[in-house]
Design a protein around this motif. Structure first.
Motif, PDB file in Angstrom:
ATOM      1  N   MET A  43      -5.116   9.872   3.134  1.00  0.00           N
ATOM      2  CA  MET A  43      -3.521  10.180   2.614  1.00  0.00           C
ATOM      3  C   MET A  43      -2.821   8.627   2.474  1.00  0.00           C
ATOM      4  SD  MET A  43      -2.422  13.408   4.974  1.00  0.00           S
ATOM      5  CE  MET A  43      -3.149  14.741   4.752  1.00  0.00           C
ATOM      6  N   LEU A  44      -3.021   7.831   3.555  1.00  0.00           N
ATOM      7  CA  LEU A  44      -2.474   6.505   3.514  1.00  0.00           C
ATOM      8  C   LEU A  44      -3.013   5.811   2.284  1.00  0.00           C
ATOM      9  CD1 LEU A  44      -2.359   5.783   7.342  1.00  0.00           C
ATOM     10  CD2 LEU A  44      -0.540   6.587   5.909  1.00  0.00           C
ATOM     11  N   SER A  45      -4.169   5.719   2.021  1.00  0.00           N
ATOM     12  CA  SER A  45      -4.949   4.859   1.179  1.00  0.00           C
ATOM     13  C   SER A  45      -4.353   5.450  -0.121  1.00  0.00           C
ATOM     14  CB  SER A  45      -6.337   4.832   1.301  1.00  0.00           C
ATOM     15  OG  SER A  45      -6.887   4.357   0.203  1.00  0.00           O
ATOM     16  N   GLU A  46      -4.276   6.612  -0.593  1.00  0.00           N
ATOM     17  CA  GLU A  46      -4.073   7.238  -1.614  1.00  0.00           C
ATOM     18  C   GLU A  46      -2.373   7.050  -2.221  1.00  0.00           C
ATOM     19  OE1 GLU A  46      -6.067  10.741  -2.663  1.00  0.00           O
ATOM     20  OE2 GLU A  46      -8.058   9.751  -2.228  1.00  0.00           O
ATOM     21  N   MET A  47      -1.664   7.219  -1.140  1.00  0.00           N
ATOM     22  CA  MET A  47      -0.317   6.929  -1.079  1.00  0.00           C
ATOM     23  C   MET A  47       0.312   5.777  -1.306  1.00  0.00           C
ATOM     24  SD  MET A  47       1.203  10.013  -2.111  1.00  0.00           S
ATOM     25  CE  MET A  47       2.854   9.935  -0.988  1.00  0.00           C
ATOM     26  N   HIS A  48      -0.302   4.811  -0.929  1.00  0.00           N
ATOM     27  CA  HIS A  48       0.048   3.512  -0.668  1.00  0.00           C
ATOM     28  C   HIS A  48       0.989   2.814  -1.467  1.00  0.00           C
ATOM     29  CE1 HIS A  48      -0.188  -0.857   0.431  1.00  0.00           C
ATOM     30  NE2 HIS A  48      -0.064  -0.711   1.567  1.00  0.00           N
ATOM     31  N   ARG A  49       0.131   2.767  -2.807  1.00  0.00           N
ATOM     32  CA  ARG A  49       0.927   2.148  -3.790  1.00  0.00           C
ATOM     33  C   ARG A  49       2.340   2.708  -4.258  1.00  0.00           C
ATOM     34  NH1 ARG A  49      -3.179   3.074  -8.761  1.00  0.00           N
ATOM     35  NH2 ARG A  49      -4.743   2.648  -6.749  1.00  0.00           N
ATOM     36  N   ASP A  50       2.520   4.031  -3.859  1.00  0.00           N
ATOM     37  CA  ASP A  50       3.790   4.794  -4.126  1.00  0.00           C
ATOM     38  C   ASP A  50       4.789   4.688  -3.198  1.00  0.00           C
ATOM     39  OD1 ASP A  50       2.527   5.163  -7.048  1.00  0.00           O
ATOM     40  OD2 ASP A  50       1.531   6.881  -5.897  1.00  0.00           O
ATOM     41  N   LEU A  51       4.450   4.212  -2.036  1.00  0.00           N
ATOM     42  CA  LEU A  51       5.504   4.394  -0.973  1.00  0.00           C
ATOM     43  C   LEU A  51       6.584   3.253  -0.978  1.00  0.00           C
ATOM     44  CD1 LEU A  51       3.048   4.674   1.925  1.00  0.00           C
ATOM     45  CD2 LEU A  51       4.396   6.605   1.181  1.00  0.00           C
ATOM     46  N   PRO A  52       7.690   3.705  -0.626  1.00  0.00           N
ATOM     47  CA  PRO A  52       8.725   2.408  -0.322  1.00  0.00           C
ATOM     48  C   PRO A  52       8.359   1.584   0.363  1.00  0.00           C
ATOM     49  CG  PRO A  52       9.591   4.836   0.079  1.00  0.00           C
ATOM     50  CD  PRO A  52       8.223   4.878  -0.005  1.00  0.00           C
ATOM     51  N   PRO A  53       9.083   0.258   0.431  1.00  0.00           N
ATOM     52  CA  PRO A  53       8.407  -0.904   0.984  1.00  0.00           C
ATOM     53  C   PRO A  53       8.267  -0.788   2.569  1.00  0.00           C
ATOM     54  CG  PRO A  53      10.236  -1.574  -0.547  1.00  0.00           C
ATOM     55  CD  PRO A  53      10.148  -0.074  -0.430  1.00  0.00           C
ATOM     56  N   SER A  54       9.435  -0.158   3.202  1.00  0.00           N
ATOM     57  CA  SER A  54       8.989  -0.159   4.578  1.00  0.00           C
ATOM     58  C   SER A  54       8.038   0.851   5.229  1.00  0.00           C
ATOM     59  CB  SER A  54      10.364   0.469   5.245  1.00  0.00           C
ATOM     60  OG  SER A  54      10.765   1.767   4.783  1.00  0.00           O
ATOM     61  N   GLU A  55       7.699   1.891   4.558  1.00  0.00           N
ATOM     62  CA  GLU A  55       6.540   2.969   4.626  1.00  0.00           C
ATOM     63  C   GLU A  55       5.271   2.240   4.391  1.00  0.00           C
ATOM     64  OE1 GLU A  55       7.474   6.869   2.962  1.00  0.00           O
ATOM     65  OE2 GLU A  55       9.659   6.456   3.395  1.00  0.00           O
ATOM     66  N   LYS A  56       5.435   1.437   3.206  1.00  0.00           N
ATOM     67  CA  LYS A  56       4.127   0.553   2.814  1.00  0.00           C
ATOM     68  C   LYS A  56       3.574  -0.011   3.911  1.00  0.00           C
ATOM     69  CE  LYS A  56       4.004  -0.125  -1.659  1.00  0.00           C
ATOM     70  NZ  LYS A  56       3.928  -0.577  -2.983  1.00  0.00           N
ATOM     71  N   LYS A  57       4.609  -0.809   4.598  1.00  0.00           N
ATOM     72  CA  LYS A  57       4.150  -1.822   5.601  1.00  0.00           C
ATOM     73  C   LYS A  57       3.798  -1.141   6.733  1.00  0.00           C
ATOM     74  CE  LYS A  57       7.203  -4.960   6.785  1.00  0.00           C
ATOM     75  NZ  LYS A  57       8.453  -5.659   7.020  1.00  0.00           N
ATOM     76  N   ILE A  58       4.072   0.114   7.196  1.00  0.00           N
ATOM     77  CA  ILE A  58       3.683   1.045   8.171  1.00  0.00           C
ATOM     78  C   ILE A  58       2.657   1.379   7.906  1.00  0.00           C
ATOM     79  CG2 ILE A  58       3.836   3.047   9.608  1.00  0.00           C
ATOM     80  CD1 ILE A  58       7.011   2.821   8.883  1.00  0.00           C
ATOM     81  N   ALA A  59       2.026   1.786   6.509  1.00  0.00           N
ATOM     82  CA  ALA A  59       0.726   2.401   6.256  1.00  0.00           C
ATOM     83  C   ALA A  59      -0.257   1.308   6.205  1.00  0.00           C
ATOM     84  CB  ALA A  59       0.838   2.953   4.611  1.00  0.00           C
ATOM     85  N   LYS A  60       0.035   0.071   5.987  1.00  0.00           N
ATOM     86  CA  LYS A  60      -0.945  -1.132   5.653  1.00  0.00           C
ATOM     87  C   LYS A  60      -1.222  -1.423   7.191  1.00  0.00           C
ATOM     88  CE  LYS A  60      -1.197  -5.823   3.821  1.00  0.00           C
ATOM     89  NZ  LYS A  60      -1.525  -6.536   5.128  1.00  0.00           N
ATOM     90  N   TYR A  61      -0.287  -1.340   8.223  1.00  0.00           N
ATOM     91  CA  TYR A  61      -0.509  -1.748   9.488  1.00  0.00           C
ATOM     92  C   TYR A  61      -1.577  -0.797  10.171  1.00  0.00           C
ATOM     93  CZ  TYR A  61      -0.218  -2.734  14.514  1.00  0.00           C
ATOM     94  OH  TYR A  61      -0.312  -3.302  15.785  1.00  0.00           O
ATOM     95  N   ILE A  62      -1.303   0.504   9.833  1.00  0.00           N
ATOM     96  CA  ILE A  62      -2.094   1.640  10.345  1.00  0.00           C
ATOM     97  C   ILE A  62      -3.626   1.603   9.566  1.00  0.00           C
ATOM     98  CG2 ILE A  62      -2.606   4.056  10.438  1.00  0.00           C
ATOM     99  CD1 ILE A  62       0.357   4.625  10.482  1.00  0.00           C
ATOM    100  N   MET A  63      -3.636   1.336   8.562  1.00  0.00           N
ATOM    101  CA  MET A  63      -5.003   1.211   7.810  1.00  0.00           C
ATOM    102  C   MET A  63      -5.717  -0.245   8.421  1.00  0.00           C
ATOM    103  SD  MET A  63      -4.439   2.474   3.878  1.00  0.00           S
ATOM    104  CE  MET A  63      -3.061   1.283   3.556  1.00  0.00           C
TER     105      MET A  63
END
Length: 291
Positions: A10-30
């Protein structure tokens, strides 16, 4: 969703469409999945230079109940054996290598799609199709092939179904849809305007609507009452991902069909036997006779 894995997908597939702050969190988790599952929302916010509120918003963007839900899914992902990853073909590659790559890509796409399937949404789609007076499948381009496959499957068990490729004819049919009908819009990208318009028209007629798209909010899925998702594929060069996406769409249609068929098992077997018998009779009658 009922699956206890698929969080990293989910994180990988949604990453590019997330807002900046959520994208940073997703990147950290991955990048730090083992560490992330032991953190609180507040701690994760600090580690990713965001906030606990942003963590909660991320979970909402993923369609999850909360951070605990996401952590459980990631923990499930970490228990799985590591997949080889998607690999595209290269110039002058051998047939053996292409066979291996395409097979692995297809297998991984099917696994990731299974992880993304919302069991509750699938159950609702099953009930809708089972009770439908008519099911209208619609897709454009490659997705029209999926629609035709779905129509053929449901016709074989005596469910009335259409799969018109022409947008105007499909729109005409849906314009006369009833509240007892189901309209299924198929678009891998979720951005196909014609598919979104068909679902929009179906909503105006109070027909139930189902979308089949890649994971995440999109023009098409936003028009649907029930949303089914496939995995996003990532091959850039020859777009062998287009092959994998088609397989993923067919896989979801097969699952939906089997879910309906299992609820009317005896009736399904009867209809399948009858259709198989008539096809064999037709085939025998058109065989060229030996002189």
């Amino acid at each position: 969703m009922s699956n206890m894995n698929g969080g990293l997908v989910m994180l990988s597939e949604m990453h590019r469409d997330l807002p900046p702050s959520e994208k940073k969190i997703a990147k950290y988790i991955m990048e730090n999945p083992h560490e992330a599952i032991s953190l609180t929302a507040s701690e994760l916010g600090k580690r990713s230079s965001t906030s606990s509120a942003a963590v909660i918003r991320l979970c909402k963007s993923l369609g999850l109940k909360g951070f605990q839900d996401l952590k459980l899914r990631i923990a499930g992902d970490l228990q799985k054996s590591k997949a080889p990853g998607f690999r595209d073909i290269e110039p002058n590659e051998s047939a053996a290598s292409i066979i291996e790559k395409m097979t692995n890509n297809s297998i991984q796409t099917i696994h990731e799609t299974a992880e993304l399937l919302d069991h509750e949404a699938l159950e609702r789609a099953k009930i809708a199709c089972q009770n439908a007076e008519m099911i209208h499948f619609f897709g454009v381009g490659a997705s029209s092939i999926i629609a035709q496959d779905a129509q053929q499957k449901f016709l074989r068990i005596a469910k009335k179904a259409t799969a018109f490729q022409d947008f105007h004819i499909a729109a005409t049919m849906v314009a006369n849809a009833k509240p007892t009908d189901v309209v299924v819009g198929i678009s891998f990208s979720g951005k196909t305007y014609e598919v979104a318009k068909i679902l929009e028209l179906a909503n105006k007629k109070d027909a139930q609507t189902i979308s089949l798209t890649k994971y995440g909010s999109s023009l098409v899925s936003d028009q649907a009452d029930i949303r089914l998702y496939t995995s996003v594929t990532r091959e850039p060069t020859f777009r062998s991902g287009a092959t994998s996406s088609r397989i993923a769409q067919l896989h979801v249609i097969d699952i939906l069909f089997m879910c309906v068929a299992s609820q009317i098992y005896e009736e399904t077997v009867k209809h399948l036997d009858e259709t198989r018998e008539i096809i064999e009779i037709i085939r025998d009658n058109i065989k060229p006779r030996k002189k």
